[in-house]
Design an enzyme around this catalytic site. Sequence first.
Site, PDB file in Angstrom:
ATOM      1  N   SER A 184      36.919  41.620  39.580  1.00  0.00           N
ATOM      2  CA  SER A 184      37.762  40.436  39.531  1.00  0.00           C
ATOM      3  C   SER A 184      38.236  39.955  40.891  1.00  0.00           C
ATOM      4  CB  SER A 184      38.972  40.703  38.632  1.00  0.00           C
ATOM      5  OG  SER A 184      39.737  41.794  39.118  1.00  0.00           O
ATOM      6  N   HIS A 212      37.225  39.934  32.376  1.00  0.00           N
ATOM      7  CA  HIS A 212      36.949  38.659  33.041  1.00  0.00           C
ATOM      8  C   HIS A 212      35.612  38.074  32.607  1.00  0.00           C
ATOM      9  CE1 HIS A 212      40.358  38.354  35.847  1.00  0.00           C
ATOM     10  NE2 HIS A 212      40.336  39.677  35.822  1.00  0.00           N
ATOM     11  N   LYS A 241      43.441  36.729  28.796  1.00  0.00           N
ATOM     12  CA  LYS A 241      42.775  35.848  29.764  1.00  0.00           C
ATOM     13  C   LYS A 241      42.144  34.683  29.005  1.00  0.00           C
ATOM     14  CE  LYS A 241      42.292  39.285  33.424  1.00  0.00           C
ATOM     15  NZ  LYS A 241      43.278  40.250  32.898  1.00  0.00           N
TER      16      LYS A 241
END
Length: 394
Positions: A184, A212, A241
């Site tokens: 990330s 991610h 996220k």
Amino acid sequence: MNDAFLSRITETLRDIEADGLLKVERPLTSPQGARITVGGHGMLNLCANNYLGLAAHPRLIAAAKAAMDRLGYGMASVRFICGTQDLHRALEQKLAAFLGKEDSILFAACFDANAAVFEPLLGPEDAIISDSLNHASIIDGVRLCKARRYRYANADMDDLETQLKQARADGARHVMIATDGVFSMDGFLAPLPEITALAARYEALTMVDDCHATGFMGATGAGMPEHFGVDVDILTGTLGKALGGAIGGYIAGPQPVIDLLRQRARPYLFSNALPPAVVAAGLEVLDLVREGDRLRDRLFENARYWRAGLEHLGFEVLPGEHPIIPVMTHDARLAQDMANGLFDEGVYVSGFFFPVVPKGRARIRTQMNAALSRDDLDTALAAFGRVGKSLGVI
């Protein structure tokens, strides 16, 4: 409290500030989104993990409100005592089906999921081989486990094979390779085809943190295994996220693995269950992701346009295809000054520096969002150009 202790803590804080490493939090007074309000100022937001722009989606808000009306505010209990609702199992099963796994188990956050995954499954007779740039939660999870520890250089398949050979030579019963799906800080993708091929050759297990990637990588948003067309044994991830941006983590994998984690995973056994509003929104967001081809297309169009624009201005940008696009400054104080200058220009970004990234590798980590318009990106590029020139970055 002991004065000497407090004096030492205060001195440490002074040193952090003197080194330009002090992190500052700016309270938002608006929902999370492509445009936010901070300190009474409207800002373009280029540093959230809100990849698909769903954090304030009306369907998620409506689902959360309805769940609170029907099922209350919080569970006030851990799952195995009296903290499991039908919604929890519905989300676990829906997540597993989305990810192509037999079952999944929910946690308060993916940090907890990664802290939970290793200890119940592996013992002193086993081995974990971890990528050197893995997320701190994987590192901490490995530390909690009694398995032997090996590490390979980031995405270095020769080094991974060396560590696999060493683990086998050392007599490991089971070997697990642990890696982020996307690193990330850099936006680099883990080479899962090569990792899974080596795992098959050395009869190793694979564990991937896909925080991610879930929701937007791969043809249907199922993450890095789908993106590369490979299978991995265990996936961890987050609802915090692309999947709505609230909180909550999960582990997905074979049924016996999930069943044992439900019996032995300490962050699961000793933490409150996720509140009904979060779980209901999690169920709804998986439908949005299934309908989200247009959002995924827009996200990657934005990423390509933004990357090309930064490179045209002369910034040093790490290569890649992921919506994480780091702009390198190398110096921590310069990253802070650049973030502050962009804030004054109405662009919200954060400087990343030690200990989040290695010393000398400071950066502004920009992140694309499907809700950003082309005008938004042009406005932000103009601001980056002005601030970058004023600071001598370009």
